[in-house]
Design a protein around this motif. Structure first.
Motif, PDB file in Angstrom:
ATOM      1  N   ASP A 186       0.860  -1.171   0.000  1.00 59.86           N
ATOM      2  CA  ASP A 186       0.000   0.000   0.000  1.00 59.86           C
ATOM      3  C   ASP A 186       0.901   1.227   0.000  1.00 59.86           C
ATOM      4  OD1 ASP A 186      -1.671   2.176   0.583  1.00 59.86           O
ATOM      5  OD2 ASP A 186      -2.970   0.960   1.864  1.00 59.86           O
ATOM      6  N   GLU A 187       1.024   1.855  -1.158  1.00 61.72           N
ATOM      7  CA  GLU A 187       1.957   2.976  -1.305  1.00 61.72           C
ATOM      8  C   GLU A 187       1.550   4.180  -0.454  1.00 61.72           C
ATOM      9  OE1 GLU A 187       4.185   5.487  -4.853  1.00 61.72           O
ATOM     10  OE2 GLU A 187       2.681   4.002  -5.366  1.00 61.72           O
ATOM     11  N   ALA A 188       0.261   4.432  -0.339  1.00 65.74           N
ATOM     12  CA  ALA A 188      -0.208   5.579   0.442  1.00 65.74           C
ATOM     13  C   ALA A 188       0.121   5.419   1.932  1.00 65.74           C
ATOM     14  CB  ALA A 188      -1.708   5.761   0.256  1.00 65.74           C
ATOM     15  N   LYS A 189      -0.067   4.215   2.458  1.00 70.44           N
ATOM     16  CA  LYS A 189       0.189   3.961   3.885  1.00 70.44           C
ATOM     17  C   LYS A 189       1.607   3.457   4.147  1.00 70.44           C
ATOM     18  CE  LYS A 189      -4.592   2.762   4.927  1.00 70.44           C
ATOM     19  NZ  LYS A 189      -5.474   1.690   5.401  1.00 70.44           N
ATOM     20  N   GLN A 190       2.338   3.108   3.068  1.00 70.62           N
ATOM     21  CA  GLN A 190       3.693   2.542   3.179  1.00 70.62           C
ATOM     22  C   GLN A 190       3.690   1.272   4.026  1.00 70.62           C
ATOM     23  OE1 GLN A 190       6.785   3.690   1.648  1.00 70.62           O
ATOM     24  NE2 GLN A 190       5.141   4.527   0.396  1.00 70.62           N
ATOM     25  N   THR A 191       2.674   0.418   3.793  1.00 69.53           N
ATOM     26  CA  THR A 191       2.590  -0.858   4.499  1.00 69.53           C
ATOM     27  C   THR A 191       2.756  -2.007   3.521  1.00 69.53           C
ATOM     28  OG1 THR A 191       0.181  -0.900   4.291  1.00 69.53           O
ATOM     29  CG2 THR A 191       1.087   0.012   6.338  1.00 69.53           C
ATOM     30  N   GLU A 234       2.379  -8.339   8.449  1.00 67.26           N
ATOM     31  CA  GLU A 234       2.047  -7.000   7.977  1.00 67.26           C
ATOM     32  C   GLU A 234       2.890  -6.010   8.767  1.00 67.26           C
ATOM     33  OE1 GLU A 234      -1.727  -3.921   7.600  1.00 67.26           O
ATOM     34  OE2 GLU A 234      -2.076  -5.972   8.243  1.00 67.26           O
ATOM     35  N   LYS A 258       4.691  -1.700   8.641  1.00 66.29           N
ATOM     36  CA  LYS A 258       4.862  -0.385   8.015  1.00 66.29           C
ATOM     37  C   LYS A 258       6.346  -0.200   7.743  1.00 66.29           C
ATOM     38  CE  LYS A 258       3.915   4.507   8.730  1.00 66.29           C
ATOM     39  NZ  LYS A 258       3.158   4.800   7.535  1.00 66.29           N
ATOM     40  N   GLN A 279      11.377   4.099   2.878  1.00 65.58           N
ATOM     41  CA  GLN A 279      10.325   4.670   2.053  1.00 65.58           C
ATOM     42  C   GLN A 279      10.938   5.494   0.925  1.00 65.58           C
ATOM     43  OE1 GLN A 279       7.586   6.848   4.512  1.00 65.58           O
ATOM     44  NE2 GLN A 279       7.331   5.160   5.938  1.00 65.58           N
TER      45      GLN A 279
END
Length: 95
Positions: A21-26, A66, A68, A74
């Motif tokens: 998830d690029e927006a959450k960097q997860t 899972e 971050k 990042q």
């Protein structure tokens, strides 16, 4: 904390699903194979002076992980290597 032992099975079946998830960097990793996976993130090319530009995560067989991405991991062009315990299987790609 406790150590864990990895006893390789033969034949090894490397099978995993990956979601970033690029927006959450997860990152979500589903290890559906029968062997241990090492996942290495390398962002040192972009941040040469940063100490925290590499990360290593382990996912046991049949497990879900899972996490971050830390700040140093990042960015664009982060190199990712997924390998089994003895590096006989390697998959490389870029985030």
């Amino acid at each position: 904390m406790a150590p864990y032992y990895v006893i390789p099975v033969e034949p090894q079946s490397v099978n995993y699903a990956w979601d970033f998830d690029e927006a959450k960097q997860t990152v979500k990793v589903y290890n559906t194979g029968n062997t241990f996976l090492k996942i290495e993130f390398d962002n040192c090319n972009e941040f040469a002076n940063t100490k925290n530009c590499r990360g290593l995560y382990h996912v046991l067989a049949g497990r879900y992980l899972e996490f971050k991405l830390p700040k140093g991991l990042q960015g664009n062009n982060v190199q990712v290597t997924v390998a089994n315990h003895n590096q006989r299987y390697e998959d490389e790609f870029t985030l």
